[in-house]
Every structure is written in C-alpha cells, then in structure tokens.
Design an enzyme around this catalytic site. Structure first.
Site, PDB file in Angstrom:
ATOM      1  N   HIS A 156       0.856  -1.257   0.069  1.00  0.00           N
ATOM      2  CA  HIS A 156       0.021  -0.089   0.168  1.00  0.00           C
ATOM      3  C   HIS A 156       0.889   1.225  -0.083  1.00  0.00           C
ATOM      4  CE1 HIS A 156      -3.326  -2.975   1.151  1.00  0.00           C
ATOM      5  NE2 HIS A 156      -2.257  -3.202   2.114  1.00  0.00           N
ATOM      6  N   SER A 277      14.619  21.600 -16.823  1.00  0.00           N
ATOM      7  CA  SER A 277      13.437  22.202 -16.792  1.00  0.00           C
ATOM      8  C   SER A 277      13.813  23.420 -17.702  1.00  0.00           C
ATOM      9  CB  SER A 277      12.713  22.376 -15.587  1.00  0.00           C
ATOM     10  OG  SER A 277      11.918  23.858 -15.811  1.00  0.00           O
ATOM     11  N   LYS A 283      15.933  21.827 -11.541  1.00  0.00           N
ATOM     12  CA  LYS A 283      15.075  20.507 -11.901  1.00  0.00           C
ATOM     13  C   LYS A 283      16.026  19.719 -12.689  1.00  0.00           C
ATOM     14  CE  LYS A 283      10.722  20.815 -10.916  1.00  0.00           C
ATOM     15  NZ  LYS A 283       9.829  19.781 -10.999  1.00  0.00           N
ATOM     16  N   GLU A 290       9.433   8.279 -17.262  1.00  0.00           N
ATOM     17  CA  GLU A 290       8.272   8.881 -17.407  1.00  0.00           C
ATOM     18  C   GLU A 290       7.792   8.489 -18.780  1.00  0.00           C
ATOM     19  OE1 GLU A 290       8.088  12.934 -16.352  1.00  0.00           O
ATOM     20  OE2 GLU A 290       8.735  12.455 -14.288  1.00  0.00           O
TER      21      GLU A 290
END
Ligand code: ARG
Length: 460
Positions: A156, A277, A283, A290
């Site tokens: 979980h 970024s 970043k 992804e």
C-alpha cells in the site's frame, strides 16, 4: 507497371482511392523478408519443374540485384506502388522480363504478406529477447552488488518489512524473465510457414511446402490454407507479450520516479539519463522513466487496435488485415526503443544506500519481527500481534522506534522481553532471518542469484 492487376478494370483507380488503399508507406520495411520469401518460392518452383531452371536463375539473380540496390541506396522504394510486394515484382519484371512474370505462379499476396509478417516478427522477437537478456544482466549485476543494501519493502506504499535492494530488483528480474520466455513461447507458434496457402484454397501446382518452410527456417508449414491467410494470432500474442513487458517496465519506472523524488531520494539518475526544466533551474527530471511509463499506453493501444480489427472478420483474407502492420510495427519499435534505454538508465543509476537503510529503520518495519520474537518466547502469535500493536502506538506518540525503548519500557507491554530483543529486531537480523526460498535473507538471496546467473548463462 506499378500495379499487379487491372485486366478486368475499365477505369484507372481514383487517386484518393489509391492513396487510401496503398500500404507501401508502411510495409516498405518488409522488403528484405519479401525478397527472401520470393527467392525461396522461385527456387521451389524451379525444383518442382513448375518453372524452368533458366527462369528460376533469372528470378533469383534479379531479386538479389534488387536487394543489393536497395541496401546500397541505388534503388529507392517510391510511393508509386501499391505495396512492397508490387514494388518488388514490378522491379523484377523490369530486370528479368518474362521470367519475372512467372514468380507469382502458385502464390497470392495473401500468403505472401502472411509470410513476410511472420519472418519480420520472428526477427523482432529474437532481437527483443536479446535486448531483454541484456537488461536482465544489468539487473543481476546490481543484485550481486546489493545483497546488503537494506531498504523498506512496501505494501500500500507504506513501509511493511525490511528487504534488500537485491531482493527488490530480483522481483523485476522474475517479471522480465517471464517476458523473455513469453516472447519465446509465442515465437514457437509464429514459426510456421504460411506460404503455399495461396489466396485461401491452396493451389493446383505441385508446390513443396515443407521444403519452403525448412528453407526459411520454419519448424513446419501451416496446416489449413484458409487459416494460414487469416491468422494474425501470432501478432496478437506478440503484442500481448509486449504489453505485459511494457507494463513491467512501467511499474519499475513508477518506482524509480518515486524513489528519485525529493521526498524519497533513494536513487539519483545519472545526468546523461535525466533532463532539465526550461524555467526551473534546480530541476533534474526522470524523463526516461516517465516516457517509458507513457509509451506503455501506446503499446496497449496497438494491441487493442489489432484485436478490434480482427474481431468481426469472416474467413479468409479481408483488406482490414492490412491494418495489422502499423500497430505491430509501432509496438515492436516502441518496446525495442524502451528496453535498451531502460537497461542503460538502470546501469548508471546511483542508489543512495544510506538513505534507503535509514528509511528502513524508521516506520516500524521490524514490528513483525518483534511479534515473532515474542512468539519465540512462547506467546501465541495473535496475542503478540496485539502487544506489539499497542507498543507501536506508544512509540508513535513518543516519536521513537521500538529498538529505542529501554528493556524496562518494553516489559510494560510484555514480560517476555529480554535483553536479546535488540539483536532480534535489528535491521540485519530482520532481513537475514528470512531464509525461506525466495526471501531476502542473505543465504536465500545468494542461492537465488546463483541460480539466476546459471540460467542467464544457459540462454547464451
Ligand atoms: N497490402 C496487403 C496487406 O497488407 C497485402 C495483401 C493484399 N491482398 C489482397 N488480396 N489485396 O494485407
């Protein structure tokens, strides 16, 4: 002559119809398979004396010339042709004249395209399996180095029990090993030769189908000619296998994205495998993960697309089946781009072992072991579970771990606690007492790794 038919037509094909109908834009990549299949077909026609030895020689020489010219770039596949089969045949006729016109004896584009796709996907399956093996090697190397890297295991997404990084990665090893095997399984059914099925009902010529199958490296010829030209199961199976493979890579990506987050900091992706970024200078984004996660949806879509194309088709060939190519190619291209990139990204990743270990120490991952400790002292497990539950609640209130309480404090929850409890609930003990086959304990893990190493070696 760019078209293979036309005798019974009195009008030119409408331009828009031609553009709509043509598949050369995407089936051009089958040129090697198409030529290879035609060469064997021609040699079989010669062997069976369906065409003369001279015609057979002229055809094979012409086809070889087309192949050489395509590979060297002197010949270009243009959009003038309906499909790759028309392109090759028209070029052959230019080169070999009447002999070239005899190539298509006893053959239809229906069995021809079925053959081309099987040859293509068989190669794709082999190369994907190779890529997966390389990824498994990277995983196993990392596992060998991380049998003592402790980390929390989750259920979980909550800390559950401590494991090691080796054990964690071992789970993905198993998934990817199954992917490797699954692609191998569907390759077995893919590996049958449909050539000789004709348009749907075989042919009146005395073709030698087993010979053609053997020459093209197939295990056998397909059995029913209608099924041979209508079957796309092997593509659906491959696309299913690739969907499952992508699902595994996507889950793995998801974990790495979480682990790479500022909150977790379990891993740091190599600079060469991250992106920045345009606005936020601080970043460093896990774009590869992804994108792999994102492209998974695309491969599922390819599978759904083909399943849906096939669902209402009566026997035998229908033009709908031309729609098998783009999704099949797309799924193959996508998976073969993802697997090696993922392997390289994983090989260069940095694991913050101290962060992982500290995280495993917090969050009561040793609570089960504390209960097991009491069980060892004679307390029934269900009672021990209750005692440790109350103990955890107390620790949460005080903001400490179980191991930080004094023996006196521990005894307030159970008189069975003794000095040896601290060793019993230490991180190392929690992991290393788990020695059931497949568990993270050091001996069990080393055994698993050595079996996996032997298995990898046996795959060559
Ligand atoms: N381009 C076609 C396909 O991919 C080749 C087979 C054409 N057969 C036919 N009967 N029109 O399916």
């Amino acid at each position: 002559m760019a078209q293979l038919w036309g005798g019974r037509f009195t009008k030119q094909t409408d331009e828009a119809v031609k553009a709509f109908n043509d598949s050369i834009g995407f089936d051009r990549r089958l040129y090697r398979q198409d030529i290879q299949g035609s060469m064997v077909h021609a040699r079989m026609l010669g062997k069976q004396e369906i065409i003369s030895k001279e015609d057979c020689a002229a055809i094979t020489e012409g086809l070889q010339g087309i192949l050489d010219d395509l590979e060297s770039g002197t010949l270009e596949i243009t959009a003038d042709y309906e499909d790759i089969h028309s392109f090759v045949e028209a070029n052959l006729i230019d080169r070999a004249g009447d002999a070239g016109k005899r190539l298509h004896t006893g053959r239809s584009r229906n069995d021809q395209v079925a053959l081309d796709m099987r040859l293509y996907t068989r190669d794709a399956a082999d190369s994907l399996r190779e890529q997966i093996l390389r990824l498994l090697e990277v995983l196993l190397d990392l596992m060998e180095k991380n049998t003592e890297t402790f980390m929390p295991g989750f259920t979980h997404l909550q800390k559950a029990q401590p494991v090691t990084l080796a054990h964690y990665l071992g789970a993905y090893f198993e998934m990817l090993r199954r992917d490797y095997q699954r692609i191998g399984d569907c390759r077995t059914r893919m590996n049958e030769c449909p050539l000789g099925a004709g348009a749907l009902a075989g042919t009146t010529y005395p073709l030698d189908r087993p010979w053609v199958a053997a020459e093209l490296g197939f295990a056998c010829a397909t059995r029913n000619s209608m099924d041979s030209v209508s079957d796309r199961d092997y593509l659906l199976e491959l696309l299913s296998a690739l969907s499952i493979l992508m699902m595994h890579l996507s889950r793995f990506s998801e974990e790495l994205i979480i682990w790479n987050s500022n909150e977790y900091r379990f891993v740091e992706m190599d600079d060469a495998f991250s992106t920045g970024s345009s606005i936020m200078p601080q970043k460093k984004n896990p774009d590869i993960c992804e994108l792999v996660r994102g492209k998974t949806g695309r491969v599922y879509g390819d599978l759904m697309s083909l399943l849906t194309t096939m669902k209402g088709l009566p026997l035998a060939y229908n033009k709908d089946m031309q729609e098998d190519k783009e999704p099949a190619f797309d799924a193959i291209d996508t998976a073969s781009a993802c697997v090696p990139l993922f392997a390289e990204m994983l090989r260069t990743i940095r694991f913050n072992k101290d962060v992982m270990e500290k995280s495993a120490m917090r969050g009561f991952t040793n609570a089960t072991d504390a209960a097991d400790y009491l069980v060892g002292k004679g307390v029934p497990f269900r009672d021990a579970h209750g005692m440790i539950g109350r103990l955890v609640l107390h620790c949460i209130d005080r903001g400490v771990g179980i191991e930080e309480l004094s023996l006196e404090e521990l005894r307030e929850f159970s008189g069975f606690f003794e000095e040896d409890v601290y060793e019993a609930i230490s991180l190392r003990a929690c992991v290393n007492r788990r020695q059931t086959a497949g568990a993270p304990g050091d001996t069990a893990m080393r055994e698993a790794i050595s079996q996996e190493r032997a298995w990898l070696k046996a795959q060559g």
